[in-house]
Scaffold this active site. Structure first.
Site, PDB file in Angstrom:
ATOM      1  N   CYS A 167     -11.300  15.732  -1.272  1.00  0.00           N
ATOM      2  CA  CYS A 167     -12.517  15.532  -0.464  1.00  0.00           C
ATOM      3  C   CYS A 167     -12.593  16.544   0.690  1.00  0.00           C
ATOM      4  O   CYS A 167     -11.797  16.480   1.627  1.00  0.00           O
ATOM      5  CB  CYS A 167     -12.514  14.101   0.073  1.00  0.00           C
ATOM      6  SG  CYS A 167     -13.772  13.736   1.289  1.00  0.00           S
TER       7      CYS A 167
ATOM      8  N   CYS B 210     -13.147  15.055   4.151  1.00  0.00           N
ATOM      9  CA  CYS B 210     -11.928  14.355   4.576  1.00  0.00           C
ATOM     10  C   CYS B 210     -10.946  15.335   5.218  1.00  0.00           C
ATOM     11  O   CYS B 210     -10.300  15.015   6.218  1.00  0.00           O
ATOM     12  CB  CYS B 210     -11.249  13.681   3.388  1.00  0.00           C
ATOM     13  SG  CYS B 210     -12.241  12.411   2.583  1.00  0.00           S
TER      14      CYS B 210
END
Length: 104
Positions: free
Chosen positions: A29, A32
């Site tokens: 991600c 993230c």
């Protein structure tokens, strides 16, 4: 650095009387990865005041199910046995610090 929250240590982690902050993330991600250093900085600065954890969603499905995680990054603010706030998506250090202060 933030502590690791897993399916194995979830119950022990949630026993804390104070505010618990959990960053739900995954290795793949991009957003993230942008949020991760911010969470780590806050964990260092607020050590002893707030318990800050990271939870890899690909490895800890029980934790994700318990908190209803459907999107990442998601940061959960947990206190007194319930979720008191939630942030989905990236955030600045100031934004997260403000939510921590509001929920302590």
């Amino acid at each position: 650095m933030a502590k690791q929250l897993t399916d194995n240590n979830l119950e022990a982690a949630l026993q804390s009387e104070g505010l618990i902050v959990i960053d739900f993330w995954a290795e793949w991600c991009g957003p993230c990865k942008k949020l991760s250093p911010v969470v780590d900085e806050l964990a260092e600065e607020m050590e002893g005041e707030v318990d800050i954890y990271k939870c890899d969603v690909d490895e800890n499905s029980e934790v994700c199910d318990q908190f209803g995680i459907r999107n990442i990054p998601t940061v959960i603010f947990y206190k007194g046995g319930k979720v008191v706030d939630k942030h989905v998506g990236t955030a600045t250090k100031a934004q997260l610090a403000e939510k921590i202060a509001a929920n302590k």
